[in-house]
Design a protein around this motif. Sequence first.
Motif, PDB file in Angstrom:
ATOM      1  N   ALA A   1     -18.326  26.398  29.221  1.00 20.19           N
ATOM      2  CA  ALA A   1     -18.472  26.373  30.677  1.00 20.19           C
ATOM      3  C   ALA A   1     -17.811  27.582  31.331  1.00 20.19           C
ATOM      4  O   ALA A   1     -18.212  28.006  32.419  1.00 20.19           O
ATOM      5  CB  ALA A   1     -17.881  25.080  31.240  1.00 20.19           C
TER       6      ALA A   1
ATOM      7  N   ARG B   1     -13.081  18.721  28.536  1.00 23.37           N
ATOM      8  CA  ARG B   1     -13.976  18.730  29.698  1.00 23.37           C
ATOM      9  C   ARG B   1     -13.500  17.762  30.774  1.00 23.37           C
ATOM     10  O   ARG B   1     -13.420  18.114  31.958  1.00 23.37           O
ATOM     11  CB  ARG B   1     -15.412  18.369  29.282  1.00 23.37           C
TER      12      ARG B   1
ATOM     13  N   ASP C   1     -16.069  23.045  24.793  1.00 18.48           N
ATOM     14  CA  ASP C   1     -16.041  22.960  26.257  1.00 18.48           C
ATOM     15  C   ASP C   1     -15.695  24.294  26.910  1.00 18.48           C
ATOM     16  O   ASP C   1     -15.885  24.459  28.127  1.00 18.48           O
ATOM     17  CB  ASP C   1     -15.052  21.886  26.718  1.00 18.48           C
TER      18      ASP C   1
END
Length: 263
Positions: free
Chosen positions: A93, A61, A90
Amino acid sequence: MTTSVRLRFLGTGTSFGVPQIGCGCAVCRSTDPRDKRTRCGAVIETGGGTRLLIDTPPELRLQLVAAGIDDIDAVLYTHEHADHIHGIDDLRAFTIRRATPLPLYGEAATLDTLRARFPYIMDEQFRPLPGTTRPEGTLTLIQPGVPFNVNGTDVLPIAVPHGRSSVVGYRVGDIAYITDAKLLPDTARAALVGVRVLVLNALLRQPHPTHLSVAEAVAVAQEIGAERTFLTHLTHDTSHAALAAELPAGIAPAYDGLVVSLA
């Protein structure tokens, strides 16, 4: 092969990262930003608009935010070790904004580890509670030496030994990214003929049972003969500046955030 390619180093450190927890050495205390190394990962972008993420390290991230990366087309996994896969959550996202699951490419051992370690992602029967999300990925098995295509971009997986494990490096156009190798067998060297930018791991100055040392990586780089070679998976064994000063022409240490472009 793709001609216009750009490589962005997200992380260039060993599994410990640099600075290393509890260490007060000169490199871990360095104020040179190039000595701050997160765990290994990279992004390859082609002129055709394809963006490929190599590995999902624990700091993913932070790496993606720092690089301004807001979308990817696929993940190319090198192997199943924790420092190369444990940032997988992550990917959420990206996948919450996709209509289809994100393709995840890897060898059988890597895919088996992902299934076992992250069943909430890989189990198609698992459904998150209403109002919650999970990464959505589709595992795709690859075979070393057998090219595959992602959105019009040819990708060649290259097998290299890593102790008891097998690692896959990747060639996209004239850029090749190889990490966690102990040596480059003849099949790998054949796959690298004509490569212009080569990335190699270089763990320590002294020999290591599963990684190329700095001297071994330099020797391999000179044998391959790429225009430029960048060393990654580096430790606090040496600073960026000191290592850069001693390396031969055409070979340099990579650092987090470095971008290398080929027209």
